[in-house]
Design a protein around this motif. Structure first.
Motif, short mmCIF file in Angstrom:
data_model
loop_
_atom_site.label_atom_id
_atom_site.label_comp_id
_atom_site.label_asym_id
_atom_site.label_seq_id
_atom_site.Cartn_x
_atom_site.Cartn_y
_atom_site.Cartn_z
N TRP A 13 -6.70 43.63 -40.03
CA TRP A 13 -5.59 43.76 -40.96
C TRP A 13 -5.28 45.21 -41.31
O TRP A 13 -4.40 45.48 -42.12
CB TRP A 13 -5.86 42.94 -42.22
CG TRP A 13 -6.20 41.53 -41.84
CD1 TRP A 13 -7.43 40.95 -41.87
CD2 TRP A 13 -5.32 40.53 -41.31
NE1 TRP A 13 -7.36 39.65 -41.40
CE2 TRP A 13 -6.07 39.38 -41.05
CE3 TRP A 13 -3.95 40.51 -41.02
CZ2 TRP A 13 -5.53 38.21 -40.53
CZ3 TRP A 13 -3.40 39.34 -40.50
CH2 TRP A 13 -4.19 38.22 -40.26
N THR A 14 -6.01 46.14 -40.68
CA THR A 14 -5.76 47.57 -40.88
C THR A 14 -5.84 48.27 -39.54
O THR A 14 -6.37 47.72 -38.57
CB THR A 14 -6.79 48.20 -41.85
OG1 THR A 14 -8.09 48.05 -41.29
CG2 THR A 14 -6.74 47.54 -43.23
N THR A 15 -5.35 49.49 -39.52
CA THR A 15 -5.39 50.30 -38.30
C THR A 15 -5.95 51.67 -38.63
O THR A 15 -5.90 52.12 -39.77
CB THR A 15 -3.99 50.47 -37.69
OG1 THR A 15 -3.15 51.17 -38.62
CG2 THR A 15 -3.37 49.14 -37.32
N PHE A 44 -4.30 43.95 -34.12
CA PHE A 44 -3.52 44.13 -35.34
C PHE A 44 -2.07 43.84 -35.02
O PHE A 44 -1.55 44.33 -34.03
CB PHE A 44 -3.65 45.56 -35.87
CG PHE A 44 -2.71 45.86 -37.00
CD1 PHE A 44 -3.05 45.54 -38.30
CD2 PHE A 44 -1.48 46.44 -36.76
CE1 PHE A 44 -2.18 45.80 -39.35
CE2 PHE A 44 -0.59 46.70 -37.79
CZ PHE A 44 -0.95 46.37 -39.09
N GLY A 46 1.69 44.19 -36.69
CA GLY A 46 2.45 44.76 -37.79
C GLY A 46 3.87 45.04 -37.36
O GLY A 46 4.23 44.87 -36.19
N TRP A 58 4.59 47.02 -42.44
CA TRP A 58 4.09 45.78 -43.02
C TRP A 58 3.19 45.06 -42.03
O TRP A 58 3.46 45.06 -40.83
CB TRP A 58 5.26 44.85 -43.42
CG TRP A 58 6.22 45.55 -44.32
CD1 TRP A 58 7.47 46.02 -43.99
CD2 TRP A 58 6.01 45.91 -45.68
NE1 TRP A 58 8.04 46.64 -45.07
CE2 TRP A 58 7.17 46.59 -46.12
CE3 TRP A 58 4.96 45.73 -46.56
CZ2 TRP A 58 7.29 47.08 -47.41
CZ3 TRP A 58 5.09 46.22 -47.86
CH2 TRP A 58 6.24 46.89 -48.27
N VAL A 59 2.15 44.43 -42.54
CA VAL A 59 1.33 43.53 -41.73
C VAL A 59 2.22 42.34 -41.40
O VAL A 59 2.91 41.80 -42.27
CB VAL A 59 0.07 43.10 -42.49
CG1 VAL A 59 -0.69 42.03 -41.70
CG2 VAL A 59 -0.83 44.30 -42.75
N THR A 111 2.02 42.46 -47.13
CA THR A 111 0.90 43.40 -47.16
C THR A 111 1.34 44.71 -46.51
O THR A 111 1.77 44.72 -45.35
CB THR A 111 -0.31 42.82 -46.41
OG1 THR A 111 -0.69 41.59 -47.02
CG2 THR A 111 -1.49 43.79 -46.43
N TRP A 113 1.43 48.17 -44.54
CA TRP A 113 0.75 48.85 -43.45
C TRP A 113 1.19 50.31 -43.57
O TRP A 113 2.35 50.62 -43.27
CB TRP A 113 1.18 48.25 -42.12
CG TRP A 113 0.65 48.94 -40.90
CD1 TRP A 113 -0.51 49.63 -40.76
CD2 TRP A 113 1.31 49.01 -39.62
NE1 TRP A 113 -0.64 50.11 -39.48
CE2 TRP A 113 0.46 49.74 -38.75
CE3 TRP A 113 2.50 48.51 -39.13
CZ2 TRP A 113 0.79 50.01 -37.43
CZ3 TRP A 113 2.84 48.76 -37.81
CH2 TRP A 113 1.98 49.50 -36.97
N SER A 124 0.78 55.55 -37.81
CA SER A 124 0.01 54.89 -38.85
C SER A 124 -0.56 55.97 -39.76
O SER A 124 -0.85 57.08 -39.32
CB SER A 124 -1.11 54.04 -38.23
OG SER A 124 -2.00 54.86 -37.50
#
Length: 125
Positions: A13-15, A44, A46, A58-59, A111, A113, A124
């Motif tokens: 859920w993150t990079t 991931f 997004g 955004w995710v 969520t 990003w 990112s």
């Protein structure tokens, strides 16, 4: 011989920060683009929205049911470019703030990003 049983891909859920995604000019204003990044053995999902000179990431997961927001790749915005539209259940979101302004999850938020434009490149953050 039988086909192998497909396995679900691991999701993250993150990079990492500073991953070059695309040139800012590659996304229309208003416009959007989806990204899938492989991070080790997981993926991931997004998307980035560009609207009124601002960029937000955004995710790709609707807070209503957890499905991806777009039904069609890169089609996150309504045709007039005013809001993000979840193609599954009709929730609509502010493109830059991420708040659901209508539909089944009104008041919820996408969520974030974190992304930034650095020298014309969306990265990112």
């Amino acid at each position: 011989m039988t086909d192998p049983i497909p396995t679900e891909r691991k999701r993250v859920w993150t990079t990492p920060a500073n991953v070059a995604l695309c040139a800012e000019a590659d996304i229309a204003d208003p416009g959007s683009r989806g990204f899938v990044l492989q991070i080790r053995d997981a993926f991931f999902h997004g998307f980035v929205v560009r609207k009124d000179g601002e960029v937000a990431g955004w995710v790709d997961r609707c807070p209503h049911m957890g499905f991806p927001v777009a039904v069609v790749p890169d089609r996150y915005l309504t045709p007039d470019g005013r809001v993000i539209l979840c193609g599954w259940h009709g929730a609509v979101f502010d493109p830059i703030g991420g708040k659901c302004v209508g539909g089944p999850c009104a008041g919820a938020r996408l969520t974030p990003w974190p992304v930034a434009v650095v020298d014309g490149i969306i990265r990112s953050a």
